[in-house]
Design a protein around this motif. Structure first.
Motif, short mmCIF file in Angstrom:
data_model
loop_
_atom_site.label_atom_id
_atom_site.label_comp_id
_atom_site.label_asym_id
_atom_site.label_seq_id
_atom_site.Cartn_x
_atom_site.Cartn_y
_atom_site.Cartn_z
N GLY A 286 0.79 -1.29 0.06
CA GLY A 286 -0.12 -0.06 -0.23
C GLY A 286 0.74 1.22 -0.07
N THR A 287 0.06 2.42 0.08
CA THR A 287 0.78 3.59 -0.17
C THR A 287 1.71 4.00 1.19
OG1 THR A 287 -1.10 4.50 -1.39
CG2 THR A 287 0.56 6.25 -0.60
N ALA A 288 1.35 3.73 2.20
CA ALA A 288 1.90 4.02 3.45
C ALA A 288 3.32 3.28 3.27
CB ALA A 288 1.12 3.56 4.76
N GLY A 289 3.28 2.10 3.06
CA GLY A 289 4.48 1.26 3.09
C GLY A 289 5.47 1.76 1.95
N ILE A 290 4.97 2.39 0.83
CA ILE A 290 5.89 3.10 -0.20
C ILE A 290 6.46 4.31 0.34
CG2 ILE A 290 5.71 3.78 -2.58
CD1 ILE A 290 3.64 1.95 -3.32
N MET A 291 5.76 4.93 1.01
CA MET A 291 6.16 6.14 1.48
C MET A 291 7.38 5.99 2.54
SD MET A 291 4.59 8.42 -0.34
CE MET A 291 3.05 8.44 -1.12
N LEU A 292 7.04 5.18 3.57
CA LEU A 292 8.09 4.62 4.63
C LEU A 292 9.21 4.33 4.04
CD1 LEU A 292 5.54 3.14 7.28
CD2 LEU A 292 6.83 5.47 7.51
N SER A 293 9.16 3.41 3.14
CA SER A 293 10.65 2.83 2.38
C SER A 293 11.28 3.93 1.45
CB SER A 293 9.98 1.96 1.37
OG SER A 293 9.23 2.60 0.26
N ALA A 294 10.25 4.88 1.05
CA ALA A 294 11.07 6.25 0.38
C ALA A 294 12.04 6.67 1.48
CB ALA A 294 10.20 6.88 -0.30
N GLY A 295 11.42 7.13 2.59
CA GLY A 295 11.97 7.90 3.66
C GLY A 295 13.15 7.16 4.25
N LEU A 296 13.30 5.60 4.29
CA LEU A 296 14.30 4.74 4.58
C LEU A 296 15.33 4.95 3.58
CD1 LEU A 296 15.55 2.58 6.27
CD2 LEU A 296 14.27 0.98 5.09
N PHE A 297 15.11 4.93 2.28
CA PHE A 297 15.83 4.98 1.28
C PHE A 297 16.65 6.17 1.54
CE2 PHE A 297 17.05 6.04 -3.25
CZ PHE A 297 17.98 4.96 -3.51
N GLY A 298 16.00 7.43 1.40
CA GLY A 298 16.71 8.70 1.56
C GLY A 298 17.47 8.81 2.84
N ALA A 299 17.12 8.10 3.85
CA ALA A 299 18.00 8.32 5.17
C ALA A 299 19.27 7.26 5.07
CB ALA A 299 17.07 7.58 6.31
N THR A 300 19.23 6.30 4.13
CA THR A 300 20.70 5.60 4.11
C THR A 300 21.41 6.19 2.79
OG1 THR A 300 19.28 4.07 2.66
CG2 THR A 300 19.57 3.39 5.11
N THR A 301 20.68 6.87 2.05
CA THR A 301 21.65 7.22 0.64
C THR A 301 22.23 8.86 0.90
OG1 THR A 301 19.84 7.70 -0.31
CG2 THR A 301 20.55 5.39 -0.62
N PHE A 302 21.22 9.47 1.51
CA PHE A 302 21.39 10.95 1.54
C PHE A 302 22.82 11.30 2.04
CE2 PHE A 302 18.72 14.21 -0.49
CZ PHE A 302 19.29 15.09 0.10
N PRO A 303 23.17 10.74 3.36
CA PRO A 303 24.27 11.09 3.88
C PRO A 303 25.72 10.70 3.37
CG PRO A 303 22.74 10.19 5.39
CD PRO A 303 22.13 9.86 4.00
N ILE A 304 25.35 9.79 2.34
CA ILE A 304 26.79 9.22 1.80
C ILE A 304 27.68 10.32 1.44
CG2 ILE A 304 27.67 7.80 0.11
CD1 ILE A 304 25.74 5.85 0.77
N TYR A 305 27.10 11.26 0.80
CA TYR A 305 27.99 12.60 0.15
C TYR A 305 28.94 13.12 1.35
CZ TYR A 305 29.82 16.56 -2.41
OH TYR A 305 30.40 17.52 -2.81
N SER A 306 28.17 13.33 2.49
CA SER A 306 28.88 14.21 3.57
C SER A 306 29.73 13.31 4.35
CB SER A 306 27.79 14.76 4.61
OG SER A 306 26.83 15.87 4.06
N VAL A 307 29.43 12.02 4.40
CA VAL A 307 30.38 11.15 4.94
C VAL A 307 31.69 11.01 4.02
CG1 VAL A 307 30.96 8.83 5.74
CG2 VAL A 307 28.68 10.04 6.34
N SER A 308 31.34 10.95 3.01
CA SER A 308 32.77 10.76 2.02
C SER A 308 33.25 12.14 1.99
CB SER A 308 32.17 10.46 0.43
OG SER A 308 31.57 9.15 0.57
N ALA A 309 32.60 13.22 1.96
CA ALA A 309 33.32 14.36 2.00
C ALA A 309 34.35 14.77 3.29
CB ALA A 309 32.40 15.78 1.71
N ALA A 310 33.62 14.16 4.25
CA ALA A 310 34.58 14.49 5.56
C ALA A 310 35.58 13.40 5.66
CB ALA A 310 33.34 13.96 6.87
N HIS A 311 35.52 12.22 5.13
CA HIS A 311 36.51 11.36 5.11
C HIS A 311 37.71 11.67 4.18
CE1 HIS A 311 38.80 7.73 5.09
NE2 HIS A 311 38.80 7.61 3.87
N ALA A 312 37.44 12.48 2.97
CA ALA A 312 38.41 13.18 2.12
C ALA A 312 39.10 14.19 2.91
CB ALA A 312 37.92 13.48 0.79
N HIS A 313 38.37 15.16 3.68
CA HIS A 313 39.07 16.27 4.08
C HIS A 313 39.71 15.80 5.52
CE1 HIS A 313 37.25 19.95 2.31
NE2 HIS A 313 36.08 18.95 1.81
#
Length: 407
Positions: A286-313
């Motif tokens: 259902g729709t609720a499951g799709i929305m929650l999964s999108a939030g989970l996907f964002g939570a696990t992928t969005f910070p990767i850029y910042s973690v990678s940048a911090a590691h490089a610096h």
């Protein structure tokens, strides 16, 4: 407080800019589906946006040096508005791709002007608070841009005109402000090899972050349409991704400052692979499951850029920070240019779930590469603080530079 009030015009322009140019991506997907564009043609539009973004990052400092901040902002905004208004005049995917190059240039050029303006005005004492407000404004505008798509009719002259009006309105706060424009800053040298020399894993991490973010935001509406979401629901689907990523920044930052950043990056990628699987499986709940999964996907992928940048610096000197930030943005742009088109090709061949299969494979490669890098050299015991790094322009390093050096 006086400084933040003086930046009010800039922040208002950011919100209006996000509402207009941030909404055109998902609107183009929905319009393309209604106009019977192929999946590859729709993916090409997303790739064209990031091609324009890269061109704008490269050209904007030079244009500022020639005509000044306000005129450069006006020129880029005009390019974006023309691209938006012309959509329903020429209904052709290749013409739309050229228009999306213009909108990508508009985003990069306007953000370059805004960030250069802010950098010239902040001091070390006010940098942290100013950047905090800037992040909130940028994230809020991005979230609202996804939601606005739910009320815009696809393939409608009025819808694209409303976005164009928002783009034009972004001119007003900055051009009418009484705050004197700063002197034009010297632009950082673009040395892509610097990022790879300081941390090959960080360079790979920002490419994978681009594959995740660009493919989801530019092609994700195709997946939403395939699983039966309506246009307003697709807007919430995209917004859930942005909101999940925003909420994850703080806890991920604490982990990245406490533990080996390579381990954090690897576990984030493992979680992202799980998030891809959950998102695909949630289509049957259902729709609720799709929305929650999108939030989970964002939570696990969005910070990767910042973690990678911090590691490089962690491996950079203080005088390299601006050029290193520009180099990381270069790798992000490369990944973002190719990801939407590749995702659309895979969707055409194997179905909508292929979007998340592609992202999962990219994260799997990052996990393997991260484990190899952990064996190649030890981590740094003295590290820079974790800083949320917006994927905006090559000049963002000037705003974040001092924050990285705080101990």
């Amino acid at each position: 407080m006086r400084l933040l009030i003086s930046f009010a015009a800039l922040f208002f322009s950011v919100i209006l800019l996000q509402l207009s140019t941030g909404g055109v991506g998902p609107l183009d997907v929905l319009s393309g589906l209604q106009l019977d564009f192929s999946r590859q043609e729709i993916g090409m539009l997303g790739s064209a946006h990031f091609l324009g973004f890269f061109i704008g990052c490269w050209w904007a400092p030079r244009l500022m040096g020639s005509v000044g901040h306000s005129r450069a902002f006006a020129a880029f905004t005009a390019a974006g508005a023309i691209g938006l208004m012309a959509h329903m005049m020429v209904v052709d995917p290749y013409a739309w791709a050229l228009m999306r190059v213009a909108s990508g240039m508009c985003v990069a050029g306007c953000y370059t002007v805004i960030e250069a303006w802010m950098q010239a005005k902040v001091t070390n004492a006010t940098r942290g608070r100013t950047m905090g407000v800037y992040r909130v404004v940028d994230m809020s505008g991005s979230l609202a841009a996804q939601l606005i798509v739910g009320v815009l009719a696809p393939a409608s002259y009025v819808s694209y005109n409303l976005l164009a009006i928002g783009c034009c309105a972004a001119l007003l706060p900055l051009t009418l402000t009484k705050v004197r424009p700063p002197e034009t800053p010297s632009q950082p040298r673009l040395r892509p090899r610097l990022a790879f020399d300081r941390s090959p894993l960080a360079a790979a991490g920002v490419v994978v972050a681009a594959v995740s973010s660009a493919s989801f935001r530019m092609v994700g509406p195709i997946y939403g349409e395939e699983v039966g979401l309506t246009a307003p629901q697709i807007a919430w689907f995209l917004a859930a991704f942005v909101l999940g990523g925003a909420l994850a920044q703080y806890p991920v930052g604490m982990l990245a400052d406490k533990f080996d950043r390579r381990s954090v990056l690897i576990w984030l990628s493992v979680a992202a692979m799980g998030g891809c699987a959950v998102t695909v499986m949630a289509a049957g709940y259902g729709t609720a499951g799709i929305m929650l999964s999108a939030g989970l996907f964002g939570a696990t992928t969005f910070p990767i850029y910042s973690v990678s940048a911090a590691h490089a610096h962690d491996f950079a000197n203080s005088d390299e920070r601006v050029e290193l930030s520009a180099a990381l943005m270069f790798f992000f742009a490369l990944g973002a240019i190719g990801a939407p088109y590749l995702a659309s090709v895979l969707i055409e061949a194997f179905g909508a779930a292929a979007l998340f299969s592609m992202v999962a494979v990219a994260h799997g490669v990052l996990v393997i590469f991260g484990l190899a890098r952990m064996r190649a050299r030890p981590t740094r015991t003295e590290r820079t603080p974790y800083v949320y790094a917006p994927r905006t322009t090559f000049l963002i390093g000037r705003l974040l530079g001092r924050a990285r050096d705080r101990k």
